[in-house]
Design a protein around this motif. Structure first.
Motif, short mmCIF file in Angstrom:
data_model
loop_
_atom_site.label_atom_id
_atom_site.label_comp_id
_atom_site.label_asym_id
_atom_site.label_seq_id
_atom_site.Cartn_x
_atom_site.Cartn_y
_atom_site.Cartn_z
N GLN A 71 0.61 -1.37 0.33
CA GLN A 71 -0.28 0.33 -0.10
C GLN A 71 1.09 1.29 0.01
N GLU A 72 2.16 0.83 0.21
CA GLU A 72 2.82 1.87 0.79
C GLU A 72 3.45 2.46 -0.42
N ASN A 73 3.55 1.90 -1.02
CA ASN A 73 4.83 1.22 -2.65
C ASN A 73 3.95 1.37 -3.36
N ALA A 74 2.38 1.76 -4.07
CA ALA A 74 1.16 1.71 -4.53
C ALA A 74 1.50 2.00 -6.14
N ASP A 75 3.18 2.20 -6.28
CA ASP A 75 3.85 2.80 -8.11
C ASP A 75 4.43 1.74 -8.54
N LEU A 76 3.83 0.55 -7.52
CA LEU A 76 5.50 -0.64 -7.85
C LEU A 76 4.72 -1.22 -9.62
N ALA A 77 5.76 -1.48 -10.63
CA ALA A 77 5.70 -1.62 -11.65
C ALA A 77 5.89 -3.02 -11.94
N GLY A 78 6.36 -3.34 -11.00
CA GLY A 78 6.61 -5.37 -10.56
C GLY A 78 7.07 -5.35 -9.22
N ILE A 79 6.98 -6.87 -9.50
CA ILE A 79 7.40 -8.10 -8.01
C ILE A 79 8.17 -8.60 -7.88
N ILE A 80 9.24 -9.16 -7.66
CA ILE A 80 10.41 -10.12 -7.81
C ILE A 80 10.66 -11.36 -6.70
N HIS A 81 9.78 -12.42 -6.32
CA HIS A 81 10.07 -12.92 -5.03
C HIS A 81 10.52 -13.87 -5.37
N PHE A 82 11.69 -13.68 -4.46
CA PHE A 82 12.58 -14.74 -4.14
C PHE A 82 12.47 -15.55 -3.00
N ALA A 83 11.55 -14.28 -2.03
CA ALA A 83 11.70 -14.78 -0.47
C ALA A 83 11.26 -16.82 -0.24
N ALA A 84 11.96 -17.43 0.11
CA ALA A 84 11.24 -18.62 0.47
C ALA A 84 12.84 -19.48 1.63
N TYR A 85 12.08 -20.79 1.67
CA TYR A 85 12.74 -21.51 2.52
C TYR A 85 13.99 -22.33 0.85
N LYS A 86 14.77 -22.56 1.73
CA LYS A 86 15.26 -22.91 -0.06
C LYS A 86 16.78 -24.77 0.03
N SER A 87 16.63 -25.30 1.36
CA SER A 87 16.93 -26.46 1.84
C SER A 87 16.28 -27.65 1.53
N VAL A 88 16.64 -28.32 0.21
CA VAL A 88 16.29 -29.82 0.20
C VAL A 88 16.50 -31.01 0.84
N GLY A 89 17.19 -30.63 1.87
CA GLY A 89 17.36 -32.29 3.19
C GLY A 89 16.63 -31.59 4.37
N GLU A 90 17.10 -30.46 5.17
CA GLU A 90 15.81 -29.35 5.76
C GLU A 90 14.05 -30.07 5.30
N SER A 91 14.28 -29.39 4.36
CA SER A 91 12.53 -29.61 3.50
C SER A 91 11.69 -31.21 3.60
N VAL A 92 12.83 -32.31 3.84
CA VAL A 92 12.73 -33.55 3.48
C VAL A 92 12.25 -34.14 5.17
#
Length: 351
Positions: A71-92
């Motif tokens: 809402q504070e940045n409603a003029d965004l032209a786009g979003i790149i979404h990286f945020a995630a957990y990524k460890s294969v072993g931990e996910s198992v």
């Protein structure tokens, strides 16, 4: 200047992408709760680009806080979404942690994309969506097989969530399937900074070489490959980062032929784990202390990319060689070993 939100901007790929975006004329803001990253990485980004980068320390799994940032940045032209957990072993070991974090954060973000009509969305996906493919190299048309880990399933489901959402949206999207990002920025100011024991090969190599890890284990030596170890497609993180800038350029220029498109990002070269180790030894002059161990749950046998589509439509190509990947990773490891605060971050003592 078009404003772009990068989620996970203090992370490995996110920080390198911020550099590339700024250097190509974009204004960038970041969201990162620093649960798996260090806010100090942005200091390196700022030294490279010569300007400050605003980071919102927000957990995307909290919808109200996420909404407030958009809402504070409603003029965004786009979003790149990286945020995630990524460890294969931990996910198992902790599948529910991965399903909750990776999918809820994505859903909350897409709700905001819909609410504020953010024009463009780029999703950080993975070659893990292909599972153990029957034929390699894989193309974007290769039928996905069952994922080998809960992490891989979150990427398969994430792609489906994005594509179904975009069908009923004014926004457009690109799904970028990464292969194996490695290396660091040539300046040595930013790179991969795992908290705790690294789960990816190259930081495990460099930490072993510098003495932080006593011995590296090669997981599996009886795979049906040329030397018995897994085959991967290693891609330099700066090449990968630039693909995100090109993807945004492509969407903003209205060159896309459908509302949601998918692209492989890999070099197209399969490298075994043992070959990667030998490349590091060659570049660094260090003899690596490693042992051969059993297979690890969640690992795919062999995968590498056909990247023709990214080259033909996005104008992207991979420029860094395997030796350059290892050289920059080693330079980064040596730099952070001389910085006590970064060293503490890797032990989980700092945010």
């Amino acid at each position: 200047m078009k404003k772009i939100l990068v989620t996970g901007g203090c992370g490995y790929i996110g920080s390198h992408t911020i550099v590339d975006l700024v250097q190509h004329g974009y204004e960038v803001i970041s969201i990162d709760n620093n649960s798996r990253s260090s806010s100090r990485i942005l200091e390196g980004v700022e030294r490279i680009v010569g300007k400050s980068i605003k980071n919102y320390k927000v957990d995307l799994c909290n919808y109200d806080d996420t909404y407030a940032v958009i809402q504070e940045n409603a003029d965004l032209a786009g979003i790149i979404h990286f945020a995630a957990y990524k460890s294969v072993g931990e996910s198992v070991e902790q599948p529910l942690l991965y399903f909750e974090n990776n999918l809820l954060s994505l859903i909350n973000l897409l709700k905001c994309v819909d609410e504020f009509k953010i024009p463009h969305f780029v999703f950080s996906s993975s070659c893990t969506v292909y599972g153990n493919p029957d034929i390699i190299p894989v193309t974007e048309e290769t039928p996905p097989k069952p994922a080998e880990s809960p992490y891989g399933y979150t990427k398969q489901m994430g792609e489906q969530i994005v594509s179904e959402t975009i069908k009923h949206s004014v926004s457009t999207a690109i799904l970028l399937r990464y292969f194996n990002p490695v290396g660091a920025h040539p300046s040595g100011l930013i790179g991969e900074l795992p908290v705790g024991k690294p789960q990816n090969l190259v930081p495990a190599i460099t930490q072993t070489a510098i003495g932080k890890i006593q011995q590296l284990t090669v997981f599996g030596t009886d795979y049906p490959t040329r030397d018995g170890s897994c085959v991967r497609d290693f891609i330099h993180v700066c090449d990968l980062a630039h693909a995100h800038t090109l993807a945004l350029d492509y969407l903003i220029s209205l060159k896309n032929f459908s509302p949601c498109e998918v692209y492989n990002l890999g070099t197209g070269n399969g490298v075994t784990v043992l070959e990667a180790i030998h490349a590091f030894e060659r570049v660094s002059g260090q003899k690596l202390n490693y042992q051969l161990g059993p297979r690890r749950a969640g690992d795919v046998v062999a995968i590498y990319a056909n990247n023709d589509k990214a080259r033909d439509f996005l104008g992207w190509e991979a420029n860094f060689s395997l030796d350059e990947m290892m050289k920059t990773a080693w330079q980064w490891e040596q730099n952070i070993r001389s910085d006590e605060d970064f060293y503490a971050t890797q032990k989980g003592e700092l945010n």
